[in-house]
Design a protein around this motif. Sequence first.
Motif, PDB file in Angstrom:
ATOM      1  N   CYS A 116     -16.024  47.300 -49.288  1.00 59.75           N
ATOM      2  CA  CYS A 116     -17.109  48.094 -49.874  1.00 59.75           C
ATOM      3  C   CYS A 116     -16.523  49.289 -50.634  1.00 59.75           C
ATOM      4  O   CYS A 116     -15.634  49.972 -50.136  1.00 59.75           O
ATOM      5  CB  CYS A 116     -18.019  48.561 -48.740  1.00 59.75           C
ATOM      6  SG  CYS A 116     -19.221  49.796 -49.229  1.00 59.75           S
TER       7      CYS A 116
ATOM      8  N   CYS B 111     -22.698  45.077 -48.443  1.00 62.12           N
ATOM      9  CA  CYS B 111     -22.183  45.849 -47.311  1.00 62.12           C
ATOM     10  C   CYS B 111     -23.274  45.910 -46.244  1.00 62.12           C
ATOM     11  O   CYS B 111     -24.405  46.270 -46.535  1.00 62.12           O
ATOM     12  CB  CYS B 111     -21.801  47.260 -47.756  1.00 62.12           C
ATOM     13  SG  CYS B 111     -21.259  48.290 -46.370  1.00 62.12           S
TER      14      CYS B 111
ATOM     15  N   CYS C 141     -17.645  52.619 -48.220  1.00 61.03           N
ATOM     16  CA  CYS C 141     -17.138  52.821 -46.854  1.00 61.03           C
ATOM     17  C   CYS C 141     -15.821  52.088 -46.602  1.00 61.03           C
ATOM     18  O   CYS C 141     -15.161  52.331 -45.589  1.00 61.03           O
ATOM     19  CB  CYS C 141     -18.188  52.414 -45.820  1.00 61.03           C
ATOM     20  SG  CYS C 141     -18.442  50.633 -45.700  1.00 61.03           S
TER      21      CYS C 141
ATOM     22  N   ASN D  86     -24.088  52.523 -49.397  1.00 58.59           N
ATOM     23  CA  ASN D  86     -23.992  51.349 -50.270  1.00 58.59           C
ATOM     24  C   ASN D  86     -24.644  50.116 -49.644  1.00 58.59           C
ATOM     25  O   ASN D  86     -24.675  49.037 -50.239  1.00 58.59           O
ATOM     26  CB  ASN D  86     -22.507  51.051 -50.515  1.00 58.59           C
ATOM     27  CG  ASN D  86     -22.258  50.341 -51.825  1.00 58.59           C
ATOM     28  OD1 ASN D  86     -23.072  50.422 -52.741  1.00 58.59           O
ATOM     29  ND2 ASN D  86     -21.146  49.637 -51.913  1.00 58.59           N
TER      30      ASN D  86
ATOM     31  N   CYS E 282     -23.731  53.063 -44.120  1.00 62.03           N
ATOM     32  CA  CYS E 282     -23.143  53.177 -45.457  1.00 62.03           C
ATOM     33  C   CYS E 282     -24.240  53.334 -46.517  1.00 62.03           C
ATOM     34  O   CYS E 282     -25.202  52.578 -46.537  1.00 62.03           O
ATOM     35  CB  CYS E 282     -22.304  51.936 -45.754  1.00 62.03           C
ATOM     36  SG  CYS E 282     -21.602  51.966 -47.412  1.00 62.03           S
TER      37      CYS E 282
HETATM   38 ZN   LIG Z   1     -20.231  50.133 -47.194  1.00 64.66          ZN
END
Ligand SMILES: [Zn+2]
Length: 335
Positions: A217, A184, A220, A191, A189
């Motif tokens: 993702c 991502c 998000c 992540n 985010c």
């Molecule tokens: Zn993300």
Amino acid sequence: MRKPTTTKIFILGAGASRASDSSMPVMRDFFQGLESCGDQFKVLSEFLKTHFEFVPGLPAMPNIETVFCYLENRLEAIGHDSEKYAVLLQVRAQLTNFISRRLRYGEERSKLPQLQRLVEVANHRSFVTFNWDVLLEEALEPHGSYYFARQHFVLSGGRGWELGEDVTKGFLLKLHGSINWYTCLQPNCPNRGRTLRHGNASYEPTRWDIDDLGRGCDVCGQDLERALVPPIAGKRGRMPVGVLRQWTLAREALEKADEWVIIGYSMPQLDMEAESLFRACRKSSTGETPSVLIVDLDPEPVRDRFHTFLGASAEIKTMRSLDEYLEAEEGRAQQ
Ligand SMILES: [Zn+2]
């Protein structure tokens, strides 16, 4: 005195995957065929026209390495909140999809039988590769559980030593990412940068659709990007975490090995990260300089470059073809 049994590690570059002499990342005709793909690569095509005076069909086309580096530098320089950033991410998605398509269906598959022999010769030793393609994965498939479980473990946050195993065995380390890895890149985010592999259990080539990952993702919900790294200086800042781990483990593996077998890797001048990796590993954990074998169609320039890292007295042998190397090793195994 060198020990009679050596700990080998295999280092692969574009020449190991390509059937032709031209190495993939600098291929001049890389963008050939882009226009005939319809609207799928429209944003990429516009980007090339604007920034590289790209004229479809003309022989003078930008090379993939230059384009990818330029794009990554712009992404790094530009504000995350700007509209331009979102457009550049779109360009990146299309560029990496195009790379994936070219590599997946390109001529390089004719190298598969050689790589399958190499895998047998390697006998579960680790590979460090600079290639984006998944040809080596395909060759490793019969030993998949050995290599892919470790790869999944490393990508999902684990480290080599947590497996309690020697990093010179069973690891497939991809220093420039892989066309079947995703990350991502959304700026805010949590992540961001985590690296996922398509197909967690193994390599799964048949079930892998290159253009449609089919999921976003986990955090998000935005589209994931392919976790690919262009071979350039100063790229570490934009490397996804999962790719950074490949470098950490590669360093450890190179330090532990007392023989490096380098196949089809030209050691590009601009790849500062690779250069500093080899420099840092020039003394093994036992204080010895590794012996090096360079397998390349044109090995002398590569040998000269490695002499500058390892010293003039380093033992560096050369061979001109992978077939020659495989025949020698297979013959040795039969004795
Ligand atoms: Zn993300």
